[in-house]
Design a protein around this motif. Structure first.
Motif, PDB file in Angstrom:
ATOM      1  N   GLY A  26     -19.724 -38.170  24.446  1.00  0.00           N
ATOM      2  CA  GLY A  26     -20.383 -37.971  25.733  1.00  0.00           C
ATOM      3  C   GLY A  26     -20.556 -36.482  25.996  1.00  0.00           C
ATOM      4  N   VAL A  27     -21.450 -36.181  26.935  1.00  0.00           N
ATOM      5  CA  VAL A  27     -21.617 -34.793  27.366  1.00  0.00           C
ATOM      6  C   VAL A  27     -20.295 -34.305  27.967  1.00  0.00           C
ATOM      7  CG1 VAL A  27     -22.794 -33.376  29.116  1.00  0.00           C
ATOM      8  CG2 VAL A  27     -24.116 -34.946  27.695  1.00  0.00           C
ATOM      9  N   SER A  28     -19.555 -35.223  28.573  1.00  0.00           N
ATOM     10  CA  SER A  28     -18.307 -34.840  29.259  1.00  0.00           C
ATOM     11  C   SER A  28     -17.377 -34.047  28.349  1.00  0.00           C
ATOM     12  CB  SER A  28     -17.565 -36.088  29.745  1.00  0.00           C
ATOM     13  OG  SER A  28     -18.401 -36.870  30.537  1.00  0.00           O
TER      14      SER A  28
ATOM     15  N   ILE B 288     -18.746 -30.527  27.829  1.00  0.00           N
ATOM     16  CA  ILE B 288     -18.640 -29.643  29.002  1.00  0.00           C
ATOM     17  C   ILE B 288     -17.257 -28.984  28.983  1.00  0.00           C
ATOM     18  CG2 ILE B 288     -18.433 -29.583  31.531  1.00  0.00           C
ATOM     19  CD1 ILE B 288     -20.571 -31.771  31.688  1.00  0.00           C
TER      20      ILE B 288
ATOM     21  N   ARG C  24     -20.291 -43.449  24.596  1.00  0.00           N
ATOM     22  CA  ARG C  24     -19.856 -42.047  24.619  1.00  0.00           C
ATOM     23  C   ARG C  24     -20.619 -41.225  23.569  1.00  0.00           C
ATOM     24  NH1 ARG C  24     -19.754 -41.328  28.104  1.00  0.00           N
ATOM     25  NH2 ARG C  24     -18.293 -39.646  28.505  1.00  0.00           N
TER      26      ARG C  24
ATOM     27  N   ILE D 129     -28.952 -34.030  30.772  1.00  0.00           N
ATOM     28  CA  ILE D 129     -28.746 -35.423  30.363  1.00  0.00           C
ATOM     29  C   ILE D 129     -29.810 -36.366  30.953  1.00  0.00           C
ATOM     30  CG2 ILE D 129     -27.068 -36.001  32.176  1.00  0.00           C
ATOM     31  CD1 ILE D 129     -25.539 -37.601  29.981  1.00  0.00           C
ATOM     32  N   TYR D 130     -30.467 -35.929  32.045  1.00  0.00           N
ATOM     33  CA  TYR D 130     -31.503 -36.783  32.652  1.00  0.00           C
ATOM     34  C   TYR D 130     -32.914 -36.348  32.252  1.00  0.00           C
ATOM     35  CZ  TYR D 130     -27.527 -38.309  35.380  1.00  0.00           C
ATOM     36  OH  TYR D 130     -26.299 -38.812  35.740  1.00  0.00           O
TER      37      TYR D 130
ATOM     38  N   ASP E 242     -27.260 -28.551  31.689  1.00  0.00           N
ATOM     39  CA  ASP E 242     -26.949 -29.973  31.515  1.00  0.00           C
ATOM     40  C   ASP E 242     -28.243 -30.743  31.768  1.00  0.00           C
ATOM     41  OD1 ASP E 242     -26.132 -32.610  31.851  1.00  0.00           O
ATOM     42  OD2 ASP E 242     -24.321 -32.093  32.957  1.00  0.00           O
TER      43      ASP E 242
ATOM     44  N   TYR F  29     -30.277 -40.994  41.551  1.00  0.00           N
ATOM     45  CA  TYR F  29     -29.403 -40.690  42.686  1.00  0.00           C
ATOM     46  C   TYR F  29     -30.238 -40.184  43.854  1.00  0.00           C
ATOM     47  CZ  TYR F  29     -26.332 -40.220  38.645  1.00  0.00           C
ATOM     48  OH  TYR F  29     -25.667 -40.431  37.463  1.00  0.00           O
TER      49      TYR F  29
ATOM     50  N   SER G 180     -26.202 -41.627  27.316  1.00  0.00           N
ATOM     51  CA  SER G 180     -25.586 -42.508  28.321  1.00  0.00           C
ATOM     52  C   SER G 180     -26.591 -43.065  29.316  1.00  0.00           C
ATOM     53  CB  SER G 180     -24.525 -41.746  29.123  1.00  0.00           C
ATOM     54  OG  SER G 180     -23.423 -41.436  28.334  1.00  0.00           O
ATOM     55  N   LYS G 181     -27.501 -42.205  29.758  1.00  0.00           N
ATOM     56  CA  LYS G 181     -28.393 -42.591  30.858  1.00  0.00           C
ATOM     57  C   LYS G 181     -29.719 -43.122  30.320  1.00  0.00           C
ATOM     58  CE  LYS G 181     -25.177 -40.406  33.152  1.00  0.00           C
ATOM     59  NZ  LYS G 181     -24.231 -40.967  34.083  1.00  0.00           N
TER      60      LYS G 181
ATOM     61  N   ASN H 222     -28.027 -34.194  39.209  1.00  0.00           N
ATOM     62  CA  ASN H 222     -27.140 -35.156  39.820  1.00  0.00           C
ATOM     63  C   ASN H 222     -26.282 -34.310  40.770  1.00  0.00           C
ATOM     64  OD1 ASN H 222     -25.175 -37.002  40.495  1.00  0.00           O
ATOM     65  ND2 ASN H 222     -24.279 -37.135  38.443  1.00  0.00           N
TER      66      ASN H 222
ATOM     67  N   TYR I 140     -22.604 -31.846  39.695  1.00  0.00           N
ATOM     68  CA  TYR I 140     -21.900 -32.941  39.055  1.00  0.00           C
ATOM     69  C   TYR I 140     -20.488 -32.385  38.829  1.00  0.00           C
ATOM     70  CZ  TYR I 140     -20.228 -36.175  35.611  1.00  0.00           C
ATOM     71  OH  TYR I 140     -19.452 -37.078  34.947  1.00  0.00           O
TER      72      TYR I 140
ATOM     73  N   ILE J 188     -27.931 -27.860  36.341  1.00  0.00           N
ATOM     74  CA  ILE J 188     -27.992 -29.301  36.086  1.00  0.00           C
ATOM     75  C   ILE J 188     -29.419 -29.705  36.434  1.00  0.00           C
ATOM     76  CG2 ILE J 188     -27.040 -31.567  36.661  1.00  0.00           C
ATOM     77  CD1 ILE J 188     -24.476 -30.028  37.609  1.00  0.00           C
TER      78      ILE J 188
HETATM   79  N1  PLP Z   1     -23.747 -34.565  33.176  1.00  0.00           N
HETATM   80  C1  PLP Z   1     -24.251 -35.122  34.275  1.00  0.00           C
HETATM   81  C2  PLP Z   1     -25.156 -34.308  35.141  1.00  0.00           C
HETATM   82  C3  PLP Z   1     -23.927 -36.436  34.620  1.00  0.00           C
HETATM   83  O1  PLP Z   1     -24.446 -36.964  35.731  1.00  0.00           O
HETATM   84  C4  PLP Z   1     -23.042 -37.167  33.794  1.00  0.00           C
HETATM   85  C5  PLP Z   1     -22.634 -38.538  34.150  1.00  0.00           C
HETATM   86  O2  PLP Z   1     -22.841 -39.024  35.232  1.00  0.00           O
HETATM   87  C6  PLP Z   1     -22.536 -36.545  32.648  1.00  0.00           C
HETATM   88  C7  PLP Z   1     -22.912 -35.248  32.366  1.00  0.00           C
HETATM   89  C8  PLP Z   1     -21.593 -37.250  31.722  1.00  0.00           C
HETATM   90  O3  PLP Z   1     -22.302 -37.865  30.719  1.00  0.00           O
HETATM   91  P1  PLP Z   1     -21.635 -38.543  29.450  1.00  0.00           P
HETATM   92  O4  PLP Z   1     -21.664 -40.017  29.684  1.00  0.00           O
HETATM   93  O5  PLP Z   1     -22.544 -38.154  28.324  1.00  0.00           O
HETATM   94  O6  PLP Z   1     -20.269 -38.021  29.302  1.00  0.00           O
END
Ligand code: PLP
Length: 405
Positions: A103-105, A108, A248, A209-210, A207, A333, A239-240, A179, A129, A175
């Motif tokens: 995951g991006v998490s 980060i 992940r 991801i969207y 970031d 969102y 993920s999205k 989000n 976020y 971001i």
């Molecule tokens: N970055 C942003 C802006 C998000 O909104 C989210 C999840 O809500 C994430 C990262 C985390 O993404 P991942 O599922 O890839 O860990």
């Protein structure tokens, strides 16, 4: 016996999207109360299935994925990400500049851990976020929040960013798409942020991801494409866009000028090695997911589920006296504003808890996104239309009742 407390490193670290309000919702659920949880951007539980070909790819690759991979990831995944970056115009990216993550998490956290010394400052958007703020703090840094301006479609306030740069500032986080606000930043704003980074020697973390979840015919511009002379770290994942948050699957891309960041990259390589590799089975689907037609597109056009739900919630919120919201352009969102004086709301977490207790719907208060005024909350508009209608009606009732008290 000794008492074991949490480490001091966690002082000031919070992640309220899954924090105390969720604990209360879980407690209520244990009592048998059905709670509609609108606290996380997790498409699958709301009936958004992953594309069949992606799932098929994963099943076909189970046997090939039993071993660890290279720390940065398997060739096919990184090649596909490299090509994705080429199509989008990222400067100076080779396969060696790409790292897959759980995951991006995970990434980060890794990129903050690898960069920050105690007291280093990182500019982080407000609202954000919250994993970004939390990760900066956990890495010993100081998150310095710059304002995103609701009056300007939630775009970053350039003067505020300029005012908050100090000699200790090492980086700026973006971001985009955003989000919790659903904003999509225009080129002029991105260019001004690049200029601030250029003048102050900042690393840009973006970031994105969207980036595949943009509506209204708009186009997402990766900031890396505007900054060939700077070092930019762009984060993205499936993920999205592919509704596989549970798999992940994320990645980060280092682009632009890398001459002055050799030491930092060494640190990133070490951190990537220390976690051995990201989930190999998830890496296997990246090539299929990124190639060709993006199945998320249909959801974002008029008639598509995400588009129609965005239209509904935007109109419904703005129809409730005392609530207003900027129309989200991307992601899923909306971040409505509450007329706090009208409703006597001075504590947004209490507001969310009251709403949960009275109406059994879990929202996240603005403070959960490091918004300092008690006047916002976030709705995830992924639930099916009938649940969104219930949410909007209950929101209306809650606020009408509050007005009478
Ligand atoms: N970055 C942003 C802006 C998000 O909104 C989210 C999840 O809500 C994430 C990262 C985390 O993404 P991942 O599922 O890839 O860990």
């Amino acid at each position: 016996m000794r008492n074991f407390e949490k480490s001091n490193k966690l002082d000031g670290v919070s992640y309220d999207v899954r924090g105390p309000v969720l604990e209360e919702a879980d407690r209520m659920q244990e009592e048998g109360i059905r709670i509609l949880k609108l606290n996380t951007g997790n498409p699958a539980p709301f009936g958004f299935d992953a594309p069949n070909e992606v799932v098929r790819d994963m099943i076909m690759n189970v046997r090939n994925s039993e071993g660890y991979s290279d720390s940065k990831g398997i060739f096919s995944a990184r090649k596909a990400i490299e090509q994705y970056c080429q199509v989008k115009g990222f400067p100076n990216v080779t396969i060696n500049d790409i790292y897959t993550g759980n995951g991006v998490s995970e990434l980060i956290s890794m990129c903050m851990q690898g960069l920050l010394n105690n007291g280093d400052e990182v500019l982080v958007p407000m609202p954000d976020y919250p994993l970004w703020t939390a990760s900066v703090s956990l890495a010993g840094g100081n998150p310095v929040h710059y304002i995103c301006d609701e009056q300007a479609e939630w775009n970053p306030d350039i003067d505020d960013i300029k005012a908050k740069v100090t000699p200790n500032t090492k980086a700026i986080v973006l971001i985009n798409p955003n989000n919790p606000t659903g904003a999509l930043y225009p080129k002029e704003i991105l260019e001004q942020i690049v200029e601030i980074a250029r003048q102050n020697d900042l690393i840009i973390f973006s970031d994105e991801i969207y980036d595949r979840l943009v509506m209204d015919g708009l186009t997402h511009i990766p900031i890396a494409t505007l900054a060939p002379d700077l070092f930019v770290v762009t984060l993205n994942g499936l993920s999205k866009s592919h509704r596989v948050a549970g798999f992940r699957c994320g990645w980060m891309v280092l682009s632009g000028n890398k001459k002055h960041v050799k030491g930092y990259i060494e640190g990133l390589n070490m951190l990537a090695s220390m976690r051995l590799c990201s989930n190999v089975l998830s890496q296997q689907i990246i090539q299929t997911a990124l190639g060709g037609y993006q199945s998320v597109d249909d959801l974002l056009l008029p008639g598509g589920r995400v588009y129609e739900q965005r239209e509904f919630i935007y109109n419904a919120i703005n129809d409730i006296p005392g609530l207003s919201a900027v129309k989200p352009k991307a992601a899923f969102y909306i971040f409505p504003k509450i007329d706090v004086e009208r409703f006597n709301i001075y504590d947004d977490e209490k507001f969310v808890l009251d709403f949960l207790h009275e109406h059994h719907i879990l929202l996240v208060h603005g403070g959960g996104f490091n918004w300092t005024q008690p006047d916002h909350f976030r709705i995830v508009y992924l639930p099916k239309m009938e649940d969104l209608k219930i949410t909007a009606n209950k929101c209306r009732k809650f606020h009408t009742d509050k007005n009478k008290r």
